[in-house]
Scaffold this motif. Structure first.
Motif, PDB file in Angstrom:
ATOM      1  N   VAL A  75      38.387  23.681 -23.403  1.00 49.76           N
ATOM      2  CA  VAL A  75      37.055  23.067 -23.292  1.00 49.76           C
ATOM      3  C   VAL A  75      36.844  22.735 -21.816  1.00 49.76           C
ATOM      4  O   VAL A  75      37.099  21.603 -21.379  1.00 49.76           O
ATOM      5  CB  VAL A  75      36.949  21.794 -24.168  1.00 49.76           C
ATOM      6  CG1 VAL A  75      35.517  21.254 -24.160  1.00 49.76           C
ATOM      7  CG2 VAL A  75      37.430  22.057 -25.582  1.00 49.76           C
ATOM      8  N   PRO A  76      36.388  23.712 -21.023  1.00 43.47           N
ATOM      9  CA  PRO A  76      36.340  23.533 -19.568  1.00 43.47           C
ATOM     10  C   PRO A  76      35.555  22.302 -19.107  1.00 43.47           C
ATOM     11  O   PRO A  76      35.934  21.656 -18.136  1.00 43.47           O
ATOM     12  CB  PRO A  76      35.677  24.829 -19.087  1.00 43.47           C
ATOM     13  CG  PRO A  76      36.034  25.843 -20.135  1.00 43.47           C
ATOM     14  CD  PRO A  76      36.022  25.079 -21.421  1.00 43.47           C
ATOM     15  N   ARG A  77      34.476  21.973 -19.799  1.00 49.71           N
ATOM     16  CA  ARG A  77      33.708  20.799 -19.376  1.00 49.71           C
ATOM     17  C   ARG A  77      34.541  19.524 -19.497  1.00 49.71           C
ATOM     18  O   ARG A  77      34.452  18.626 -18.649  1.00 49.71           O
ATOM     19  CB  ARG A  77      32.438  20.674 -20.218  1.00 49.71           C
ATOM     20  CG  ARG A  77      31.386  21.745 -19.902  1.00 49.71           C
ATOM     21  CD  ARG A  77      30.125  21.505 -20.686  1.00 49.71           C
ATOM     22  NE  ARG A  77      29.098  22.497 -20.372  1.00 49.71           N
ATOM     23  CZ  ARG A  77      27.892  22.530 -20.928  1.00 49.71           C
ATOM     24  NH1 ARG A  77      27.557  21.612 -21.838  1.00 49.71           N
ATOM     25  NH2 ARG A  77      27.020  23.459 -20.589  1.00 49.71           N
ATOM     26  N   LEU A  78      35.341  19.461 -20.534  1.00 51.64           N
ATOM     27  CA  LEU A  78      36.240  18.317 -20.689  1.00 51.64           C
ATOM     28  C   LEU A  78      37.261  18.296 -19.561  1.00 51.64           C
ATOM     29  O   LEU A  78      37.558  17.231 -19.002  1.00 51.64           O
ATOM     30  CB  LEU A  78      36.948  18.382 -22.043  1.00 51.64           C
ATOM     31  CG  LEU A  78      38.009  17.302 -22.299  1.00 51.64           C
ATOM     32  CD1 LEU A  78      37.369  15.915 -22.305  1.00 51.64           C
ATOM     33  CD2 LEU A  78      38.739  17.566 -23.610  1.00 51.64           C
ATOM     34  N   VAL A 134      36.936  19.492 -16.520  1.00 54.31           N
ATOM     35  CA  VAL A 134      36.279  19.074 -15.282  1.00 54.31           C
ATOM     36  C   VAL A 134      36.041  17.564 -15.283  1.00 54.31           C
ATOM     37  O   VAL A 134      36.294  16.877 -14.288  1.00 54.31           O
ATOM     38  CB  VAL A 134      34.951  19.829 -15.097  1.00 54.31           C
ATOM     39  CG1 VAL A 134      34.158  19.245 -13.935  1.00 54.31           C
ATOM     40  CG2 VAL A 134      35.222  21.314 -14.855  1.00 54.31           C
ATOM     41  N   ALA A 135      35.568  17.043 -16.420  1.00 56.13           N
ATOM     42  CA  ALA A 135      35.280  15.605 -16.515  1.00 56.13           C
ATOM     43  C   ALA A 135      36.544  14.772 -16.316  1.00 56.13           C
ATOM     44  O   ALA A 135      36.545  13.784 -15.568  1.00 56.13           O
ATOM     45  CB  ALA A 135      34.638  15.291 -17.864  1.00 56.13           C
TER      46      ALA A 135
END
Length: 331
Positions: free
Chosen positions: A146-149, A151-152
Motif C-alpha cells: 500500500v504505497p500511500r501508507l 509514504v505517510a
C-alpha cells in the motif's frame, strides 16, 4: 552487497571495542547503513516472492528463519556462560528473571530498554537494533503493498526524526534507536530499490546528492549547536554515505566471495560481545586486540552460518517456492 554488510558489522564490532574515528562512534553510522540495506533488500524480497497480502504470513516466517537461528544460538551460549560462571557485565548485571529471558527471547522488548530496563540483562547487547528491525518487518509488507501508507509512515517518521535533531524529543532514542524516528531510513532504502528499476540515472544522481545533503544538514545543526546532541553526526554520516555506498554496491555483479562475506556479517554482529567477554586481553583499545577480536568473530560466524543458518536457509527457499505456487494458482 556482501562486502558492505561485513564491513558494517566489523565497524559495529570496532565501536564496541572502544574504537572511535575522529571522536565519533562508527558503529552508529553502521547501524543506520544496515537500516538502509534492510529497506532495500525487503523491497526486493517482497516484490519477488511475497507481493500479495495473502503472502504476508510467509514473509514473516521467512524473516524469523533469517534472524532467529543464529540469534538463539548465541543468546543460549551466552546464557550458559553467565549461569555457569556467575559472571556479570554491564549488560548482564544480575541473574536472569523470567521477564529478562522473555525480553531476550522476543527481542522487540530489547528496543525499549529505556522503558523496561532490558539493557541491564541483554544476552546480545546489539540486539536492541534487531528489535527495531523486527518491528520494521511487521509493517514492511503493508508499506510496500500500500504505497500511500508507506509514504505517510515514512514522512511521519521523518518529522519525529527532525524533532529529535532539535532536541525536542530525546535525540538518542528517537533519532537513532526507536522505530518511529528511524522508519524513514528503512523507507528510503525501499524507495531507492524501486527508483533504481524505474530510472537508474535519477537513482545515481540522488545517491550522489545524499552525502551533500547530509553535509548541509550537519552544517545547519552545527550553526545551531545541535551537532553535539547524541549521535546526530553519526546518523547523518550513516544515511548520507550509506545511500551512496548502497548504490555503488548494488551495481556490482555479485560473485561467490561477496556472498560469503555477506553470510558472515550477521554472525559477526551477534557474537562479538560474547567473544569480548571470553577473550582475556589487557587492553581493549589496541590494534592487536581489534584484529584478534575480528578474526575470532569471523571464524565463529563461519561455523554458525554453515551449521545453523544454512539449514534454515533451505526452509526459507521452500517458503518462497510456496509463495510462488500460491501466486501461480491465483491464491
Amino acid at each position: 552487497m556482501g562486502y558492505l554488510r561485513l564491513a558494517l558489522a566489523l565497524l559495529v564490532l570496532f565501536s564496541h571495542a572502544d574504537g572511535r574515528v575522529a571522536g565519533a562512534n562508527p558503529g552508529v553510522a553502521a547501524v543506520i547503513g544496515f537500516y538502509l540495506i534492510s529497506g532495500y533488500v525487503m523491497a526486493g524480497l517482497v516484490q519477488r516472492h511475497y507481493a500479495s497480502v495473502q503472502h504476508i504470513g510467509l514473509f514473516y516466517a521467512d524473516r524469523a528463519l533469517r534472524l532467529f537461528p543464529q540469534y538463539l544460538f548465541y543468546a543460549g551460549v551466552t546464557l550458559a556462560w553467565q549461569l555457569g560462571t556467575g559472571g556479570t557485565t554491564l549488560f548482564l548485571a544480575h541473574a536472569p528473571a523470567v521477564t529478562d529471558l522473555l525480553n531476550n527471547l522476543l527481542v522487540i522488548p530489547l528496543n525499549y530498554y529505556m522503558v523496561n530496563g532490558a539493557d541491564r540483562y541483554t544476552l546480545i547487547p546489539p540486539a536492541w537494533s534487531l528489535g527495531a528491525e523486527l518491528q520494521f518487518y511487521i509493517v514492511a509488507p503493508l508499506m510496500l503493498l500500500v504505497p500511500r501508507l508507506g509514504v505517510a509512515l515514512g514522512l511521519a517518521s521523518l518529522v519525529v526524526h527532525v524533532l529529535a535533531w532539535h532536541g525536542e524529543l530525546n535525540t538518542d532514542w528517537f533519532g537513532y534507536r526507536l522505530l518511529p524516528g528511524v522508519l524513514w531510513v528503512f523507507a528510503i532504502g525501499m524507495a531507492y530499490f524501486h527508483l533504481q528499476r524505474k530510472n537508474m540515472a535519477l537513482a545515481a544522481l540522488l545517491a550522489c546528492i545524499a552525502p551533500v545533503l547530509a553535509l548541509l544538514v550537519y552544517l545547519y545543526l552545527r550553526v545551531r549547536g545541535l551537532h553535539v546532541l547524541p549521535y546526530n553526526t553519526e546518523v547523518l554520516v550513516g544515511w548520507g554515505g550509506g545511500l551512496l555506498l548502497l548504490h555503488l554496491c548494488s551495481r556490482v555483479r555479485p560473485h561467490a566471495m561477496e556472498g560469503v562475506a555477506g553470510d558472515l556479517s550477521y554472525g559477526v554482529f551477534l557474537n562479538h560481545f560474547l567473544i569480548m567477554w571470553l577473550l582475556p586481553w589487557p587492553s581493549t583499545g589496541s590494534p592487536a586486540y581489534w584484529a584478534a577480536l575480528a578474526t575470532l568473530s569471523v571464524a565463529a560466524s563461519w561455523v554458525t552460518q554453515r551449521y545453523i543458518e544454512r539449514p534454515a536457509l533451505a526452509k526459507r527457499h521452500r517458503l518462497r517456492l510456496r509463495a510462488c505456487k500460491r501466486a501461480d494458482a491465483g491464491l
